[in-house]
Design a protein around this motif. Structure first.
Motif, short mmCIF file in Angstrom:
data_model
loop_
_atom_site.label_atom_id
_atom_site.label_comp_id
_atom_site.label_asym_id
_atom_site.label_seq_id
_atom_site.Cartn_x
_atom_site.Cartn_y
_atom_site.Cartn_z
N GLU A 1 7.12 56.09 -119.87
CA GLU A 1 8.42 56.24 -120.54
C GLU A 1 8.41 57.43 -121.48
OE1 GLU A 1 8.69 52.36 -122.24
OE2 GLU A 1 9.79 51.53 -120.53
N GLY A 2 7.26 57.73 -122.08
CA GLY A 2 7.13 58.91 -122.92
C GLY A 2 7.30 60.19 -122.11
N LEU A 3 6.74 60.21 -120.90
CA LEU A 3 6.90 61.37 -120.03
C LEU A 3 8.37 61.58 -119.67
CD1 LEU A 3 5.82 63.63 -118.15
CD2 LEU A 3 5.58 61.88 -116.37
N LEU A 4 9.06 60.49 -119.32
CA LEU A 4 10.48 60.60 -118.97
C LEU A 4 11.29 61.13 -120.16
CD1 LEU A 4 11.09 57.32 -116.93
CD2 LEU A 4 10.69 59.63 -116.06
N LEU A 5 10.95 60.66 -121.35
CA LEU A 5 11.64 61.12 -122.55
C LEU A 5 11.44 62.62 -122.74
CD1 LEU A 5 13.31 60.29 -125.03
CD2 LEU A 5 11.15 59.86 -126.23
N GLU A 6 10.21 63.08 -122.54
CA GLU A 6 9.91 64.51 -122.69
C GLU A 6 10.63 65.34 -121.62
OE1 GLU A 6 8.52 67.87 -124.46
OE2 GLU A 6 8.48 65.81 -125.21
N LEU A 7 10.65 64.83 -120.38
CA LEU A 7 11.37 65.54 -119.32
C LEU A 7 12.85 65.65 -119.65
CD1 LEU A 7 9.78 63.99 -116.09
CD2 LEU A 7 9.41 66.28 -117.02
N GLY A 8 13.41 64.57 -120.21
CA GLY A 8 14.82 64.61 -120.60
C GLY A 8 15.08 65.67 -121.65
N ARG A 9 14.15 65.83 -122.57
CA ARG A 9 14.31 66.85 -123.61
C ARG A 9 14.23 68.25 -123.01
NH1 ARG A 9 10.09 63.87 -127.71
NH2 ARG A 9 11.56 62.37 -128.63
N VAL A 10 13.30 68.45 -122.08
CA VAL A 10 13.17 69.76 -121.44
C VAL A 10 14.45 70.13 -120.71
CG1 VAL A 10 11.96 71.04 -119.63
CG2 VAL A 10 10.67 69.60 -121.21
N ILE A 11 14.99 69.18 -119.94
CA ILE A 11 16.22 69.43 -119.20
C ILE A 11 17.38 69.64 -120.15
CG2 ILE A 11 17.88 68.39 -117.62
CD1 ILE A 11 15.50 66.99 -116.25
#
Length: 263
Positions: free
Chosen positions: A79-89
């Motif tokens: 879930e932390g990875l998904l959160l970081e990906l969302g921030r990048v996008i």
């Protein structure tokens, strides 16, 4: 890539990540994006951001994100990875997004036989980020001696999703891995034309104010109606199929431009 005339590849768990202008890797060396350099290649290959398990580049006016998540890490880390990906996008200046890789997450939405907690987390993440699932069918993307799974995924923003052609799991090609290649092409960005829309049968149908066309909403509406038609299954006869298509086209037009009132 050379044999298949492939312009760009995302590789999960590469043997190594090379240094050079045509390679970009994450911080752990677990995923890489590779460009095939040649005269006339699509412009740009600029590193946007990278972290543990992801790398993002700007290529052909798109943000391309390669991802890999180990099955041995926890759901909280996932879930932390998904959160970081969302921030990048979210930080990117381009609204054209393409996400590819191996998340080791299963969901009925992209062809798995069941949905696991990671799959549920990804589904919620996709809805929040406005991304579309490009996987088609239930062909296994990872094949092992005792079974297989569908864990290699392709997601995109609606604008990019509308231009994807021929998404296919390449069965029968040797990869020297338990994962299969996934191959597809991306069409050149469509241009808005002044071609009029009409209904057949000799009867004048509804008309829309094309000068007020919202291209982004059109792409999104077309994808939604394509899913709807797929869910209805094959029509019983040609007449039913024509009526379904006519209704779908009207819904797409209503979603992105106002109707012209009859005089």
């Amino acid at each position: 890539m050379a044999e298949g005339l492939t312009h760009l590849a995302v590789v999960a768990e590469p043997y190594r990540v090379l240094l050079g202008p045509d390679w970009a890797g994450d911080l752990d060396g677990r995923v890489a994006i590779v460009r095939r350099g040649y005269v006339g290649a699509p412009p740009g290959f600029d590193l946007v951001e990278r972290g543990r398990g992801f790398v993002a580049v700007l290529w052909a006016e798109m943000i391309v994100v390669g991802v890999y998540f180990s099955p041995n890490r926890t759901l909280a880390e996932f879930e932390g990875l998904l959160l970081e990906l969302g921030r990048v996008i979210g930080r990117s200046h381009s609204r054209r997004i393409l996400v590819l890789g191996d998340l080791n997450a299963k969901s009925l939405a992209w062809g798995s036989s069941r949905t696991c907690p990671r799959g549920t987390a990804v589904e919620e993440w996709l809805v929040g980020g406005g991304l579309v699932i490009l996987n088609r069918g239930t062909e296994l993307t990872c094949v092992r001696r005792l079974g297989g799974s569908v864990v290699d995924v392709t997601f995109a923003s609606p604008d990019v999703a509308s231009r994807i052609r021929g998404w296919t799991v390449m069965v029968g090609e040797e990869t020297l891995s338990d994962h299969r290649y996934i191959r597809f092409s991306i069409a050149v960005a469509p241009e808005v034309t002044s071609t009029s829309l009409f209904c057949g049968g000799g009867v004048e149908g509804p008309r829309w104010a094309q000068k007020r066309l919202d291209v982004e909403r059109l792409n999104e509406a077309a994808i939604v109606q394509a899913w709807r038609l797929d869910s209805l299954g094959e029509p019983m006869n040609v007449s039913v199929g024509v009526e379904r298509m006519r209704e779908a086209m009207s819904r797409v037009c209503d979603a992105d431009m106002p109707r012209v009132r009859s005089s």
